[in-house]
Design an enzyme around this catalytic site. Structure first.
Site, PDB file in Angstrom:
ATOM      1  N   ARG A   1      -6.902   3.803  -2.429  1.00 35.50           N
ATOM      2  CA  ARG A   1      -7.227   2.757  -3.389  1.00 35.50           C
ATOM      3  C   ARG A   1      -8.717   2.465  -3.355  1.00 35.50           C
ATOM      4  O   ARG A   1      -9.387   2.677  -2.354  1.00 35.50           O
ATOM      5  CB  ARG A   1      -6.436   1.487  -3.123  1.00 35.50           C
ATOM      6  CG  ARG A   1      -6.689   0.816  -1.770  1.00 35.50           C
ATOM      7  CD  ARG A   1      -7.841  -0.175  -1.825  1.00 35.50           C
ATOM      8  NE  ARG A   1      -7.912  -1.015  -0.646  1.00 35.50           N
ATOM      9  CZ  ARG A   1      -9.029  -1.538  -0.159  1.00 35.50           C
ATOM     10  NH1 ARG A   1     -10.186  -1.252  -0.720  1.00 35.50           N
ATOM     11  NH2 ARG A   1      -9.013  -2.317   0.889  1.00 35.50           N
TER      12      ARG A   1
ATOM     13  N   ARG B   1      -7.709  -3.381  -8.346  1.00 37.05           N
ATOM     14  CA  ARG B   1      -7.428  -2.460  -7.259  1.00 37.05           C
ATOM     15  C   ARG B   1      -6.750  -1.255  -7.894  1.00 37.05           C
ATOM     16  O   ARG B   1      -5.655  -1.374  -8.464  1.00 37.05           O
ATOM     17  CB  ARG B   1      -6.511  -3.102  -6.195  1.00 37.05           C
ATOM     18  CG  ARG B   1      -7.249  -4.115  -5.301  1.00 37.05           C
ATOM     19  CD  ARG B   1      -8.163  -3.401  -4.334  1.00 37.05           C
ATOM     20  NE  ARG B   1      -9.038  -4.287  -3.583  1.00 37.05           N
ATOM     21  CZ  ARG B   1      -8.756  -4.824  -2.408  1.00 37.05           C
ATOM     22  NH1 ARG B   1      -7.582  -4.595  -1.860  1.00 37.05           N
ATOM     23  NH2 ARG B   1      -9.626  -5.583  -1.784  1.00 37.05           N
TER      24      ARG B   1
ATOM     25  N   THR C   1     -16.671  -6.386   3.446  1.00 41.64           N
ATOM     26  CA  THR C   1     -16.150  -5.265   4.228  1.00 41.64           C
ATOM     27  C   THR C   1     -15.794  -4.075   3.344  1.00 41.64           C
ATOM     28  O   THR C   1     -15.643  -2.959   3.842  1.00 41.64           O
ATOM     29  CB  THR C   1     -14.899  -5.667   5.027  1.00 41.64           C
ATOM     30  OG1 THR C   1     -13.891  -6.123   4.123  1.00 41.64           O
ATOM     31  CG2 THR C   1     -15.219  -6.765   6.036  1.00 41.64           C
TER      32      THR C   1
ATOM     33  N   ARG D   1     -10.285   2.800   0.395  1.00 42.80           N
ATOM     34  CA  ARG D   1      -9.445   2.870   1.595  1.00 42.80           C
ATOM     35  C   ARG D   1      -8.405   3.960   1.362  1.00 42.80           C
ATOM     36  O   ARG D   1      -7.533   3.840   0.500  1.00 42.80           O
ATOM     37  CB  ARG D   1      -8.756   1.537   1.878  1.00 42.80           C
ATOM     38  CG  ARG D   1      -7.952   1.552   3.168  1.00 42.80           C
ATOM     39  CD  ARG D   1      -7.385   0.170   3.503  1.00 42.80           C
ATOM     40  NE  ARG D   1      -6.712   0.196   4.790  1.00 42.80           N
ATOM     41  CZ  ARG D   1      -5.424   0.537   4.978  1.00 42.80           C
ATOM     42  NH1 ARG D   1      -4.674   0.862   3.927  1.00 42.80           N
ATOM     43  NH2 ARG D   1      -4.906   0.552   6.183  1.00 42.80           N
TER      44      ARG D   1
ATOM     45  N   ARG E   1      -3.318  -0.131  11.063  1.00 44.48           N
ATOM     46  CA  ARG E   1      -2.581  -1.339  10.686  1.00 44.48           C
ATOM     47  C   ARG E   1      -1.101  -1.101  10.918  1.00 44.48           C
ATOM     48  O   ARG E   1      -0.664   0.009  11.190  1.00 44.48           O
ATOM     49  CB  ARG E   1      -2.817  -1.695   9.217  1.00 44.48           C
ATOM     50  CG  ARG E   1      -4.265  -2.013   8.868  1.00 44.48           C
ATOM     51  CD  ARG E   1      -4.393  -2.342   7.387  1.00 44.48           C
ATOM     52  NE  ARG E   1      -5.757  -2.690   7.018  1.00 44.48           N
ATOM     53  CZ  ARG E   1      -6.140  -3.049   5.785  1.00 44.48           C
ATOM     54  NH1 ARG E   1      -5.239  -3.084   4.812  1.00 44.48           N
ATOM     55  NH2 ARG E   1      -7.388  -3.355   5.547  1.00 44.48           N
TER      56      ARG E   1
END
Length: 341
Positions: free
Chosen positions: A100, A203, A247, A254, A282
């Protein structure tokens, strides 16, 4: 928190009177960090101008967090000369692949600062462009307000739809007017998805079952080419694509895989090993979640100062290394069981 380290009383006095054209102030920039002491950075941008106006605070925080000197950001989606075969064709380790990027539109404020009227205008502009996507990218747009609660929950469980923003983003203002003028676009096969009105205005997501990293990457490349021709994305020569959370600056990309690592992840140095490979880990359901049955979400750790090609190459190499380590850990556990028996 990096905010406390870099916001001196002198700097605060210097920046306190400044306001961007969308009304974003220093107080709004730092309000989430002030509300949550466990915040990593403690700052959010309300619009493109934020990164220039509040650069005496934001740039040092970005440099320290990323390790990048902000000397410039380039984009490269080419895969020429890189391997493009499936990483795990038997499906022994990798369940799915997801890439994404975050994007904001240059002439609008970002979700923390956007007003209700502009939010509606942005949605209408984006939906018009999405409705003209060709071929396998073509699909349907669903406003969040039109979805039943049960349908929303089902789509969230399938990682197709976003939820109301977390406490950090809530404090930054992202949840205002929820769920109006937010929505989900997806292709017929649900392998191409666009979230409208989440943490960033868009996104843009490419998904692939199994280990088809190249297929997901190339689909995203095609989609971004189509969207970039009609939408003016917010970007900067030093910081790359501009995002609400610093960030995500740079590529704002990502790239991740859901991967089974039940033996390797039991080892105390698991996260350190991933970090050395340039990977972030994660849980099964994303940030702040826990792994389940040894399944982890593994992605690139760096977005700024690298290209999209770099991210592809490093993720592929890192995941290959993790699969080899997991195979070794399984073999070691089998030998130990054999000796114990």
């Amino acid at each position: 928190m990096l905010l406390h380290k870099h916001l001196t009383p002198e700097l605060k006095a210097r920046l306190d009177t400044l306001t961007t054209r969308h009304g974003w102030t220093l107080r709004k920039t730092i309000q989430s960090g002030l509300a949550h002491e466990d915040s990593q950075m403690g700052v959010y941008a309300g619009d493109s101008e934020s990164y220039a106006l509040f650069s005496p605070l934001l740039h040092p925080i970005i440099r320290e967090h990323s390790g990048h000197d902000l000397s410039g950001q380039s984009s490269d989606f080419s895969l020429d000369g890189l391997p493009q075969d499936d990483l795990d064709p038997t499906g022994e380790f990798i369940l799915s692949t997801r890439i994404r990027v975050g994007r904001n539109l240059a002439r609008y404020a970002f979700p923390p600062a956007i007003g209700a009227r502009d939010r509606a205008a942005l949605e209408a502009e984006v939906v018009q462009v999405l409705s003209r996507l060709p071929g396998a990218l073509a699909g349907e747009y669903h406003p969040l307000a039109s979805l039943s609660e049960a349908r929303r929950e089902e789509l969230v469980r399938r990682h197709i739809l976003f939820q109301q923003a977390d406490r950090f983003l809530d404090s930054a203002g992202v949840n205002r007017d929820w769920p109006r003028n937010r929505g989900l676009f997806h292709s017929a096969d649900k392998r191409f998805i666009v979230w409208v009105g989440e943490e960033d205005a868009l996104r843009i997501i490419s998904m692939q079952p199994g280990s088809g990293l190249a297929a997901a990457f190339l689909r995203l490349k095609e989609a971004l080419g189509q969207l970039d021709a009609h939408l003016d994305f917010a970007r900067d020569s030093r910081l790359g694509f501009l995002t609400a959370c610093p960030t995500n600056l740079g590529t704002a990309m990502r790239a991740s895989v859901l991967i089974r690592l039940p033996y390797l992840s039991r080892r105390p140095d698991f996260h350190a090993r991933c970090a050395r490979l340039g990977l972030s880990v994660r849980g099964l359901h994303g940030e702040h979640s826990e792994p389940h049955d040894g399944i982890h979400d593994v992605s690139n750790a760096v977005r700024l100062g690298v290209t999209e090609r770099d991210i592809y190459q490093r993720l592929r190499a890192g995941v290959q290394a993790l699969m080899a380590l997991e195979a070794d850990a399984r073999a070691a556990a089998a030998r130990q069981r054999s000796r114990a028996g």
